[in-house]
Design an enzyme around this catalytic site. Sequence first.
Site, short mmCIF file in Angstrom:
data_model
loop_
_atom_site.label_atom_id
_atom_site.label_comp_id
_atom_site.label_asym_id
_atom_site.label_seq_id
_atom_site.Cartn_x
_atom_site.Cartn_y
_atom_site.Cartn_z
N LEU A 189 0.84 -1.20 0.00
CA LEU A 189 0.00 0.00 0.00
C LEU A 189 0.88 1.25 0.00
CD1 LEU A 189 -2.98 -0.92 2.32
CD2 LEU A 189 -2.94 -0.68 -0.17
N HIS A 190 1.60 1.44 -1.09
CA HIS A 190 2.46 2.60 -1.26
C HIS A 190 2.01 3.35 -2.50
CE1 HIS A 190 5.06 1.12 1.87
NE2 HIS A 190 4.93 -0.08 1.33
N ALA A 191 2.14 4.65 -2.48
CA ALA A 191 1.84 5.56 -3.59
C ALA A 191 0.53 5.23 -4.32
CB ALA A 191 3.02 5.62 -4.54
#
Length: 86
Positions: free
Chosen positions: A14-16
């Site tokens: 759950l990044h960018a």
Amino acid sequence: MRTRNVIVASASGLHARPARVFASAAAGTNVRIAKNGAEPVDASSILRVMSLGVAHGEEVTLCVEGDDTTALDRLAELLARDLDAE
């Protein structure tokens, strides 16, 4: 309180971009998200979602006060997909 446990399928966790897609989908709901039993954060906040540091294959818990299982199911299905590939 209703909850759903989900394994995050996105290759980057759950990044960018995946966090943005998830937080946008959570907007207007009362859904919260937590990792490893920590205090849940607002699922509609991209910064709070990213602050969890969720990696690919890690489990998160989605929760909502009341009976909004539709939002829980929809967001759980979203996390179970590889949002990086879409």
